[in-house]
Design a protein around this motif. Sequence first.
Motif, mmCIF file in Angstrom:
data_model
loop_
_atom_site.group_PDB
_atom_site.id
_atom_site.type_symbol
_atom_site.label_atom_id
_atom_site.label_comp_id
_atom_site.label_asym_id
_atom_site.label_seq_id
_atom_site.Cartn_x
_atom_site.Cartn_y
_atom_site.Cartn_z
ATOM 1 N N ALA A 110 0.857 -1.190 0.000
ATOM 2 C CA ALA A 110 0.000 0.000 0.000
ATOM 3 C C ALA A 110 0.890 1.235 0.000
ATOM 4 C CB ALA A 110 -0.890 -0.007 1.234
ATOM 5 N N GLN A 111 1.941 1.180 0.824
ATOM 6 C CA GLN A 111 2.854 2.307 0.932
ATOM 7 C C GLN A 111 3.667 2.470 -0.349
ATOM 8 O OE1 GLN A 111 2.731 3.847 4.058
ATOM 9 N NE2 GLN A 111 3.726 5.515 2.985
ATOM 10 N N HIS A 112 4.098 1.344 -0.927
ATOM 11 C CA HIS A 112 4.997 1.335 -2.081
ATOM 12 C C HIS A 112 4.303 1.855 -3.329
ATOM 13 C CE1 HIS A 112 7.861 -1.175 -4.799
ATOM 14 N NE2 HIS A 112 8.422 -0.029 -4.477
ATOM 15 N N ALA A 128 -4.102 1.540 3.046
ATOM 16 C CA ALA A 128 -3.568 2.089 4.304
ATOM 17 C C ALA A 128 -2.148 1.588 4.551
ATOM 18 C CB ALA A 128 -4.477 1.677 5.468
ATOM 19 N N GLY A 129 -1.214 2.521 4.740
ATOM 20 C CA GLY A 129 0.194 2.186 5.000
ATOM 21 C C GLY A 129 0.409 1.717 6.434
ATOM 22 N N PRO A 130 1.640 1.208 6.717
ATOM 23 C CA PRO A 130 1.907 0.569 8.016
ATOM 24 C C PRO A 130 1.866 1.497 9.237
ATOM 25 C CG PRO A 130 3.714 0.168 6.442
ATOM 26 C CD PRO A 130 2.770 1.111 5.784
ATOM 27 N N ASP A 131 1.853 2.810 9.021
ATOM 28 C CA ASP A 131 1.811 3.708 10.188
ATOM 29 C C ASP A 131 0.414 4.256 10.454
ATOM 30 O OD1 ASP A 131 4.459 3.362 10.674
ATOM 31 O OD2 ASP A 131 5.124 5.261 9.780
ATOM 32 N N THR A 132 -0.606 3.698 9.783
ATOM 33 C CA THR A 132 -1.939 4.330 9.858
ATOM 34 C C THR A 132 -2.988 3.442 10.530
ATOM 35 O OG1 THR A 132 -2.673 3.427 7.747
ATOM 36 C CG2 THR A 132 -1.469 5.494 7.649
ATOM 37 N N VAL A 149 -7.626 6.710 1.137
ATOM 38 C CA VAL A 149 -6.195 6.387 1.055
ATOM 39 C C VAL A 149 -5.473 7.104 2.174
ATOM 40 C CG1 VAL A 149 -4.117 6.512 -0.387
ATOM 41 C CG2 VAL A 149 -6.340 6.167 -1.467
ATOM 42 N N ASP A 150 -4.704 6.360 2.960
ATOM 43 C CA ASP A 150 -3.885 6.990 3.994
ATOM 44 C C ASP A 150 -2.546 6.262 4.048
ATOM 45 O OD1 ASP A 150 -2.724 8.242 6.098
ATOM 46 O OD2 ASP A 150 -4.456 8.104 7.434
ATOM 47 N N VAL A 151 -1.526 6.900 3.499
ATOM 48 C CA VAL A 151 -0.208 6.270 3.484
ATOM 49 C C VAL A 151 0.818 7.205 4.121
ATOM 50 C CG1 VAL A 151 -0.600 4.703 1.540
ATOM 51 C CG2 VAL A 151 0.106 7.042 1.088
ATOM 52 N N ARG A 152 0.348 8.022 5.058
ATOM 53 C CA ARG A 152 1.282 8.921 5.751
ATOM 54 C C ARG A 152 2.254 8.103 6.587
ATOM 55 N NH1 ARG A 152 -2.927 12.746 8.682
ATOM 56 N NH2 ARG A 152 -4.294 11.036 8.098
#
Length: 461
Positions: A110-112, A128-132, A149-152
Amino acid sequence: MAETLLSNLVPQDETGRRAEMAPSGKAGTRVYLETYGCQMNIADSQLVNAVLRRAGYGSADKPQEADVILINTCAIREHAEERVIGRLSDLARLKHARPEVKLGLLGCMAQHNRASLIAKAPWLDLVAGPDTYRRLPELIGRSGFDPAVDVRLDRSETYAGLSPDYEAGVRAYITIMRGCDKFCAFCVVPYVRGRERSIPPDDIVREAEMVAARGFKEVVLLGQTVNAYRAGEIDFAALLRKVAAVEGIERVRFTSPHPSDMTEAAIEVMASEAKVQPYLHLPVQSGSDRVLAAMERGYTVGEYLDLVERLRLAIPGLALSTDVIVGFHGETEDDFQATLELMRMVRYDSAFSFKYSVREHTRAHRLGDSLTEEEKGRRLAELITLQEAISLERNRQLIGATFPVLVEGPARRGDGRMAGKTPQFKTVTFPGEDTITAGMTRPICIDSATGHSLSGTISSL
Ligand code: SAM
Ligand code: SF4
């Protein structure tokens, strides 16, 4: 393939995926969560389960029974991503039949891939990225006509104070640090998991006490470069001692250490603290100095071999495993032969070997591939054949020896046998007895061996 603590290549079922039981609650909304990739991803899925359970969501054992389907993904090699895209197309058929079902992609992929994912898989409702993960309930609620989408990436997110929903068993995996600052030229981890950050030691000790109270006998401390751990005055060696002091925990392990961060103090704790087990997964990646430099690994073959020697001198009976990449850009036949030579010199107990996969965003991306898939495949096959022979030889040398085996439960192949692990993390099976249950430690005398496991009988010692 032998099992290591970081089961990044151990298929979790026949398709390489792992179904997690999602938690129960949110007005009948049921979530199905499937996990791909390494032990860190499995630990992250246990965090996701805890977040969703707290928010009141329910669980589904199968995607067909779920209102929300989540896939926690891995981006380390292209092949891993292709498998997930294939799986997503299967799940899209479900969504086609039941359009109200929400389909979400979590984790490193997701992040990549971020926006491009939505183009490839337009039926996705959330990414969703690993920090969300703390925001997942909100994201699920928000997803609808447009995907949420949340990849912050968040330099401060350690998920401190959030206890994962551990899988039942004798072993609990406790994440002690997240992210990575090493930026090896081939690796996407620093880009998808963000900068290195350590969880406060008191939180880790509290978590270890909690799992001990719940009956777990072993903890595995997890991090991408786990021995780079530092929180104020507490470095990895000091943390290891603190965790080993937790009453009820009988065995402590950790994975994966980086060779450059393996301090004398950490070796000393491994040597002197009886609960810290004599097994180390120490990724080497290549046996050629030229390739190691191009990979920006931060050590030479000589330094690595010196570390192995110091470890083996300090810790009798130490088992070692490793990760190797074949076919990195510019790897010549001589470089590859040097890797084979290193494998013969170190004689690892087991090894995970991978064909190099060019990853977007990494430093080596612009160089591309210098070898064909066929040539990479040939090198990989040769390396695996060599390592299998070494693993078999090493395991056969254990015949006649007796090990304290932490019993995990019935052996996979059934027939009344039970299975457990030696201190060196080798799987042992033995004939079960009514009085023996998971969580006990029993002396097992080894009477036969394959390259992947040992079998034995309960010793009267
Ligand atoms: N942090 C660990 C370390 O420093 O060794 C490794 C973490 S990584 C998730 C696990 C393994 O995947 C690496 O040790 C490496 O062998 C392999 N890997 C990472 N990037 C790769 C790539 N682009 N192609 C092939 N294998 C890769
Ligand atoms: Fe990737 Fe290197 Fe960090 Fe390991 S140390 S996660 S291989 S960048």
